[in-house]
Design a protein around this motif. Structure first.
Motif, PDB file in Angstrom:
ATOM      1  N   PHE A 133      -6.628 -26.939  17.911  1.00 54.73           N
ATOM      2  CA  PHE A 133      -6.386 -28.052  18.139  1.00 54.73           C
ATOM      3  C   PHE A 133      -7.199 -29.464  17.872  1.00 54.73           C
ATOM      4  O   PHE A 133      -6.599 -30.226  18.373  1.00 54.73           O
ATOM      5  CB  PHE A 133      -6.552 -28.130  19.670  1.00 54.73           C
ATOM      6  CG  PHE A 133      -5.805 -28.664  20.329  1.00 54.73           C
ATOM      7  CD1 PHE A 133      -4.338 -29.107  20.855  1.00 54.73           C
ATOM      8  CD2 PHE A 133      -6.900 -29.682  21.785  1.00 54.73           C
ATOM      9  CE1 PHE A 133      -4.139 -30.315  21.466  1.00 54.73           C
ATOM     10  CE2 PHE A 133      -6.258 -30.727  21.704  1.00 54.73           C
ATOM     11  CZ  PHE A 133      -5.115 -31.370  21.929  1.00 54.73           C
ATOM     12  N   THR A 134      -8.407 -29.164  17.392  1.00 52.28           N
ATOM     13  CA  THR A 134      -9.606 -29.808  16.824  1.00 52.28           C
ATOM     14  C   THR A 134      -8.453 -31.179  16.301  1.00 52.28           C
ATOM     15  O   THR A 134      -8.756 -32.491  15.926  1.00 52.28           O
ATOM     16  CB  THR A 134     -10.608 -29.841  15.975  1.00 52.28           C
ATOM     17  OG1 THR A 134     -10.845 -29.021  17.238  1.00 52.28           O
ATOM     18  CG2 THR A 134     -11.554 -30.615  15.849  1.00 52.28           C
ATOM     19  N   TYR A 135      -7.599 -30.451  14.919  1.00 56.25           N
ATOM     20  CA  TYR A 135      -7.082 -30.813  13.933  1.00 56.25           C
ATOM     21  C   TYR A 135      -5.803 -32.046  14.757  1.00 56.25           C
ATOM     22  O   TYR A 135      -5.901 -33.330  13.945  1.00 56.25           O
ATOM     23  CB  TYR A 135      -6.439 -29.989  13.460  1.00 56.25           C
ATOM     24  CG  TYR A 135      -6.626 -31.237  11.831  1.00 56.25           C
ATOM     25  CD1 TYR A 135      -7.084 -30.567  10.605  1.00 56.25           C
ATOM     26  CD2 TYR A 135      -4.811 -31.413  11.668  1.00 56.25           C
ATOM     27  CE1 TYR A 135      -6.894 -31.267   9.457  1.00 56.25           C
ATOM     28  CE2 TYR A 135      -4.219 -31.642  10.602  1.00 56.25           C
ATOM     29  CZ  TYR A 135      -5.758 -32.191   9.127  1.00 56.25           C
ATOM     30  OH  TYR A 135      -5.272 -32.468   7.826  1.00 56.25           O
ATOM     31  N   TYR A 136      -6.014 -31.280  15.276  1.00 52.81           N
ATOM     32  CA  TYR A 136      -4.715 -32.499  16.374  1.00 52.81           C
ATOM     33  C   TYR A 136      -5.276 -33.356  16.844  1.00 52.81           C
ATOM     34  O   TYR A 136      -4.891 -34.910  16.372  1.00 52.81           O
ATOM     35  CB  TYR A 136      -3.759 -32.157  17.204  1.00 52.81           C
ATOM     36  CG  TYR A 136      -1.990 -30.976  16.360  1.00 52.81           C
ATOM     37  CD1 TYR A 136      -1.213 -31.360  15.621  1.00 52.81           C
ATOM     38  CD2 TYR A 136      -2.879 -29.483  16.764  1.00 52.81           C
ATOM     39  CE1 TYR A 136      -0.912 -30.546  14.466  1.00 52.81           C
ATOM     40  CE2 TYR A 136      -2.110 -28.355  15.595  1.00 52.81           C
ATOM     41  CZ  TYR A 136      -1.156 -29.348  15.360  1.00 52.81           C
ATOM     42  OH  TYR A 136      -0.383 -28.505  14.394  1.00 52.81           O
ATOM     43  N   LYS A 137      -6.867 -33.374  17.317  1.00 52.54           N
ATOM     44  CA  LYS A 137      -6.934 -35.050  17.811  1.00 52.54           C
ATOM     45  C   LYS A 137      -7.539 -34.974  17.454  1.00 52.54           C
ATOM     46  O   LYS A 137      -7.513 -36.984  17.168  1.00 52.54           O
ATOM     47  CB  LYS A 137      -8.512 -33.807  18.338  1.00 52.54           C
ATOM     48  CG  LYS A 137      -8.175 -33.350  20.103  1.00 52.54           C
ATOM     49  CD  LYS A 137      -9.057 -32.870  21.177  1.00 52.54           C
ATOM     50  CE  LYS A 137      -9.595 -34.539  21.212  1.00 52.54           C
ATOM     51  NZ  LYS A 137     -11.245 -33.968  22.472  1.00 52.54           N
ATOM     52  N   ASP A 138      -8.319 -35.248  15.906  1.00 53.76           N
ATOM     53  CA  ASP A 138      -8.083 -36.085  15.096  1.00 53.76           C
ATOM     54  C   ASP A 138      -7.095 -36.720  14.563  1.00 53.76           C
ATOM     55  O   ASP A 138      -7.543 -38.502  14.011  1.00 53.76           O
ATOM     56  CB  ASP A 138      -9.441 -35.034  13.999  1.00 53.76           C
ATOM     57  CG  ASP A 138     -10.250 -34.562  14.497  1.00 53.76           C
ATOM     58  OD1 ASP A 138     -10.984 -35.018  15.017  1.00 53.76           O
ATOM     59  OD2 ASP A 138     -10.698 -33.891  12.991  1.00 53.76           O
ATOM     60  N   LEU A 139      -6.330 -36.378  13.891  1.00 50.12           N
ATOM     61  CA  LEU A 139      -5.440 -36.612  13.442  1.00 50.12           C
ATOM     62  C   LEU A 139      -4.764 -38.095  14.719  1.00 50.12           C
ATOM     63  O   LEU A 139      -4.260 -38.895  14.286  1.00 50.12           O
ATOM     64  CB  LEU A 139      -4.031 -36.423  13.627  1.00 50.12           C
ATOM     65  CG  LEU A 139      -3.901 -35.225  12.171  1.00 50.12           C
ATOM     66  CD1 LEU A 139      -2.357 -33.913  12.328  1.00 50.12           C
ATOM     67  CD2 LEU A 139      -4.340 -36.053  11.385  1.00 50.12           C
ATOM     68  N   SER A 140      -5.125 -37.489  16.056  1.00 45.61           N
ATOM     69  CA  SER A 140      -4.507 -38.322  16.999  1.00 45.61           C
ATOM     70  C   SER A 140      -5.230 -39.991  17.004  1.00 45.61           C
ATOM     71  O   SER A 140      -4.739 -41.161  17.520  1.00 45.61           O
ATOM     72  CB  SER A 140      -4.600 -38.355  18.627  1.00 45.61           C
ATOM     73  OG  SER A 140      -3.494 -36.648  18.568  1.00 45.61           O
ATOM     74  N   TRP A 141      -6.091 -40.131  16.414  1.00 49.66           N
ATOM     75  CA  TRP A 141      -7.347 -41.559  16.270  1.00 49.66           C
ATOM     76  C   TRP A 141      -6.613 -42.625  15.486  1.00 49.66           C
ATOM     77  O   TRP A 141      -6.802 -43.634  15.203  1.00 49.66           O
ATOM     78  CB  TRP A 141      -8.782 -41.159  16.452  1.00 49.66           C
ATOM     79  CG  TRP A 141      -8.655 -40.675  17.623  1.00 49.66           C
ATOM     80  CD1 TRP A 141      -9.531 -39.189  17.468  1.00 49.66           C
ATOM     81  CD2 TRP A 141      -9.772 -41.310  18.041  1.00 49.66           C
ATOM     82  NE1 TRP A 141     -10.493 -39.291  18.907  1.00 49.66           N
ATOM     83  CE2 TRP A 141     -10.397 -40.379  18.877  1.00 49.66           C
ATOM     84  CE3 TRP A 141      -9.889 -42.520  18.636  1.00 49.66           C
ATOM     85  CZ2 TRP A 141     -10.930 -40.277  20.007  1.00 49.66           C
ATOM     86  CZ3 TRP A 141     -10.228 -43.053  20.353  1.00 49.66           C
ATOM     87  CH2 TRP A 141     -10.500 -41.792  21.059  1.00 49.66           C
ATOM     88  N   ALA A 142      -5.982 -41.899  14.121  1.00 54.70           N
ATOM     89  CA  ALA A 142      -5.277 -42.787  13.203  1.00 54.70           C
ATOM     90  C   ALA A 142      -4.588 -44.186  14.182  1.00 54.70           C
ATOM     91  O   ALA A 142      -3.810 -44.050  15.712  1.00 54.70           O
ATOM     92  CB  ALA A 142      -3.926 -41.846  12.649  1.00 54.70           C
ATOM     93  N   GLY A 143      -4.366 -44.942  13.511  1.00 56.21           N
ATOM     94  CA  GLY A 143      -4.630 -46.638  13.965  1.00 56.21           C
ATOM     95  C   GLY A 143      -5.503 -47.093  15.589  1.00 56.21           C
ATOM     96  O   GLY A 143      -5.138 -47.593  15.830  1.00 56.21           O
ATOM     97  N   LEU A 144      -6.958 -46.174  15.299  1.00 55.51           N
ATOM     98  CA  LEU A 144      -7.772 -46.505  16.869  1.00 55.51           C
ATOM     99  C   LEU A 144      -8.813 -46.312  15.989  1.00 55.51           C
ATOM    100  O   LEU A 144      -9.253 -46.397  16.934  1.00 55.51           O
ATOM    101  CB  LEU A 144      -7.469 -45.253  17.598  1.00 55.51           C
ATOM    102  CG  LEU A 144      -6.017 -45.096  18.813  1.00 55.51           C
ATOM    103  CD1 LEU A 144      -5.507 -43.945  19.411  1.00 55.51           C
ATOM    104  CD2 LEU A 144      -5.387 -46.577  19.501  1.00 55.51           C
ATOM    105  N   LEU A 145      -9.222 -46.426  14.996  1.00 56.34           N
ATOM    106  CA  LEU A 145     -10.502 -46.462  14.585  1.00 56.34           C
ATOM    107  C   LEU A 145     -10.854 -47.202  14.785  1.00 56.34           C
ATOM    108  O   LEU A 145     -12.834 -47.377  14.347  1.00 56.34           O
ATOM    109  CB  LEU A 145     -10.365 -45.750  13.049  1.00 56.34           C
ATOM    110  CG  LEU A 145      -9.821 -44.470  12.591  1.00 56.34           C
ATOM    111  CD1 LEU A 145      -9.465 -44.398  10.762  1.00 56.34           C
ATOM    112  CD2 LEU A 145     -10.560 -43.412  13.296  1.00 56.34           C
ATOM    113  N   GLY A 146     -11.169 -47.907  15.037  1.00 59.38           N
ATOM    114  CA  GLY A 146     -11.452 -49.811  15.270  1.00 59.38           C
ATOM    115  C   GLY A 146     -11.708 -50.139  16.837  1.00 59.38           C
ATOM    116  O   GLY A 146     -12.590 -51.603  17.067  1.00 59.38           O
TER     117      GLY A 146
END
Length: 131
Positions: free
Chosen positions: A48-61
């Motif tokens: 699940f951590t991998y999916y959480k990490d992917l969910s930050w795409a576009g929100l890193l800033g």
């Protein structure tokens, strides 16, 4: 959408930061759950951590990402030891980049330990669907 919510509430009480973090964290959790369900339905067995990490795409800033995953755990490292980055910051960024670029990424920390991120999905192309 979350940033618009924050702008709307800009003149609200001083707990703005707390509210922003709570909304963003819930949003990331919901996105990760959806990605996890989609992955499971397509035969992927990914933490699940991998999916959480992917969910930050576009929100890193965003301020929330920078607060939850600062680039450096020790602010002096930015100048004195720039390779000594926060392992969680590296993990999230490399998971996203490895999937976007369909490539293996390796980061070596000053103590010699490495973090490797390999793309989990299939590369999209003429012969592959987005599944």
């Amino acid at each position: 959408m979350v940033e618009a919510f924050i702008k709307f509430n800009r003149n609200k009480p001083n707990n703005y930061g707390k509210t922003h973090h709570e909304v963003m964290t819930a949003f990331i959790g919901d996105m990760a759950s959806s990605l996890s369900e989609y992955g499971s339905s397509n035969g992927y067995s990914i933490p699940f951590t991998y999916y959480k990490d992917l969910s930050w795409a576009g929100l890193l800033g965003t301020p929330t990402f920078k607060f939850l995953y600062p680039q450096y755990l020790n602010s002096t490292d930015a100048t004195n030891n720039p390779q000594n980055r926060n392992p969680n910051f590296i993990r999230v960024n490399n998971v996203i980049a490895s999937e976007q670029n369909n490539s293996k990424l390796i980061y070596t920390f000053p103590n010699g330990t490495t973090y490797t991120s390999n793309p989990k999905g299939r590369q999209v192309g003429n012969s592959n669907s987005c599944n």
